[in-house]
Design an enzyme around this catalytic site. Structure first.
Site, PDB file in Angstrom:
ATOM      1  N   CYS A 138     -15.981  -1.017 -45.773  1.00 30.85           N
ATOM      2  CA  CYS A 138     -17.169  -0.790 -44.954  1.00 30.85           C
ATOM      3  C   CYS A 138     -17.190   0.642 -44.416  1.00 30.85           C
ATOM      4  O   CYS A 138     -16.460   0.966 -43.474  1.00 30.85           O
ATOM      5  CB  CYS A 138     -17.195  -1.789 -43.795  1.00 30.85           C
ATOM      6  SG  CYS A 138     -18.561  -1.526 -42.677  1.00 30.85           S
ATOM      7  N   CYS A 141     -18.525   1.115 -40.767  1.00 29.25           N
ATOM      8  CA  CYS A 141     -17.598   0.623 -39.730  1.00 29.25           C
ATOM      9  C   CYS A 141     -16.432   1.594 -39.540  1.00 29.25           C
ATOM     10  O   CYS A 141     -15.982   1.812 -38.424  1.00 29.25           O
ATOM     11  CB  CYS A 141     -17.001  -0.726 -40.111  1.00 29.25           C
ATOM     12  SG  CYS A 141     -18.138  -1.877 -40.846  1.00 29.25           S
ATOM     13  N   ASP A 142     -15.913   2.144 -40.637  1.00 30.85           N
ATOM     14  CA  ASP A 142     -14.627   2.848 -40.574  1.00 30.85           C
ATOM     15  C   ASP A 142     -14.711   4.349 -40.849  1.00 30.85           C
ATOM     16  O   ASP A 142     -13.731   5.061 -40.623  1.00 30.85           O
ATOM     17  CB  ASP A 142     -13.651   2.222 -41.589  1.00 30.85           C
ATOM     18  CG  ASP A 142     -13.388   0.755 -41.271  1.00 30.85           C
ATOM     19  OD1 ASP A 142     -13.459   0.394 -40.076  1.00 30.85           O
ATOM     20  OD2 ASP A 142     -13.139  -0.023 -42.195  1.00 30.85           O
TER      21      ASP A 142
END
Ligand code: FAD
Length: 327
Positions: A138, A141-142
């Site tokens: 992701c 997200c990261d």
């Protein structure tokens, strides 16, 4: 012993398809509930920017998700978040029991499954060990954890190409590692990728292993060229894997007709091979998986459910579809 609830229709999953089905079910005044294992949004929460949803030139994925969610709620749709469905069983009387991991049972006359898909793993040494410690599925997200670092993306489709481009906002350099010599991604995404000076594409190559440092974080990748068998070990602190999705159909797939990849087959009304069980969105066997197709499926499914409920209520038989399952 868990709790029991009764609804006309239960919708499993609150991605774009589930939220759109909820909107239409709400407008039709059906007693409907959406069961979502996380928080509403589905893959939109993993999508930075959406530029191809009609009416929006550019909209952030999470903003579109919030709009879908509040719109569905406006029409009275009920959502229960943090509820993981573990099984769907059809009873002898034709109704369904939807079981949750908490032990609750939701009984419904009809079900719309909109559970989407899960990222495919590479299955290489180090992938599981370093998940969350450099290995990610992701980017949104990261990505921010990799500011000014060198990272790698694996894959050759839309997701890999789009996310490699996105990750250059943070990283100094992004390797795109692809096992073939051409990408499958759409031309516009390829063009953006090739024009991005921070991206280096490594063709005909696979990742054989992820290695870490003494703090347990990703440090190097073992790469192998499939044509020359040459190996190299570039330093990379992150590995983002975008090599496909598997449909989340485990809760019903054994009983329902599906294609070779496990995607559910439906008739044109989105009804599966089980009367009363409808499918919409990414887990359905079809050419394209986009927000537009997910909401199109869901619209049809919700309207078909309304007609299905009316028919079984009238005692005029269960099957509204044509009986033809299209891929
Ligand atoms: C990186 C990326 C970028 C993308 N960019 C675009 C784009 O720009 N434009 C576009 O149109 N599309 C884009 N897509 C595709 C789009 O996001 C999907 O087609 C769409 O989200 C599919 O919606 P869905 O509702 O079918 O499934 P999902 O969005 O996958 O939603 C499924 C929901 O079901 C829930 N769920 C699953 N199993 C259970 C269970 N057992 N119990 C309870 N809940 C469950 C999940 O938590 C999830 O919330 C992108 C996808 C990715 C990965």
């Amino acid at each position: 012993m868990g709790n029991s609830y009764s609804y006309e229709v239960v919708i499993i999953g609150a991605g774009p398809a589930g939220m759109c089905a909820a909107l239409y079910a709400g407008r039709s005044m059906l007693k409907a509930i959406v069961l979502e294992r996380g928080f509403p949004g589905g893959e939109l929460l993993n999508t930075e920017l959406v530029e191809d949803y009609p009416g929006f030139d550019r909209v952030l994925g999470h903003e579109l998700a919030e709009k879908f969610y509040s719109h569905a709620q406006k029409f009275g749709a009920e959502f229960r978040n943090g509820v993981h469905v573990s099984a769907v069983r059809r009873r002898e009387d034709g109704a369904f029991d939807i079981e949750t991991m908490d032990g609750d049972i939701y009984r419904a006359q009809a079900v719309i499954i909109t559970a989407g898909g899960t990222p495919v793993k590479l299955g290489i040494p180090g992938e599981t060990e370093y998940a969350g410690k450099g290995v990610s599925y992701c980017a949104i997200c990261d990505g921010a954890f990799f500011k000014n670092q060198v990272i790698a993306v694996v894959g050759g489709g839309d997701a890999a190409t789009e996310e490699a481009d996105f990750l250059t906002r943070y990283a100094d350099k992004v390797y795109l590692i692809h096992r073939r010599e051409t990408l499958r991604a759409s031309k516009i995404l390829q063009q953006r990728l090739f024009e991005n000076p921070k991206i280096e594409v490594i063709w005909n190559t696979v990742v054989d292993r992820v290695d870490g440092d003494d703090q347990g974080l990703v440090k190097t990748l073992k790469l192998r060229n499939l044509q020359t068998c040459e190996e190299r070990d570039p330093e990379a602190t992150g590995l983002f894997i975008f090599v496909g999705f598997r449909p989340n159909t485990g809760i019903i797939a054994d009983h329902v007709k599906h294609d070779d990849m496990g995607y559910l087959l439906t008739d044109p009304n989105m009804e599966t091979s089980i009367p009363g069980l409808f499918a919409a969105g990414d887990l359905r066997s079809q050419l394209t998986r986009q927000v537009t197709t997910a909401v199109g499926d869901a619209t049809t499914a919700a309207i078909a459910v309304e007609k299905y409920l009316k028919r079984i209520g009238d005692g005029n038989g269960e099957i509204i579809g044509t009986g033809g399952y299209s891929a």
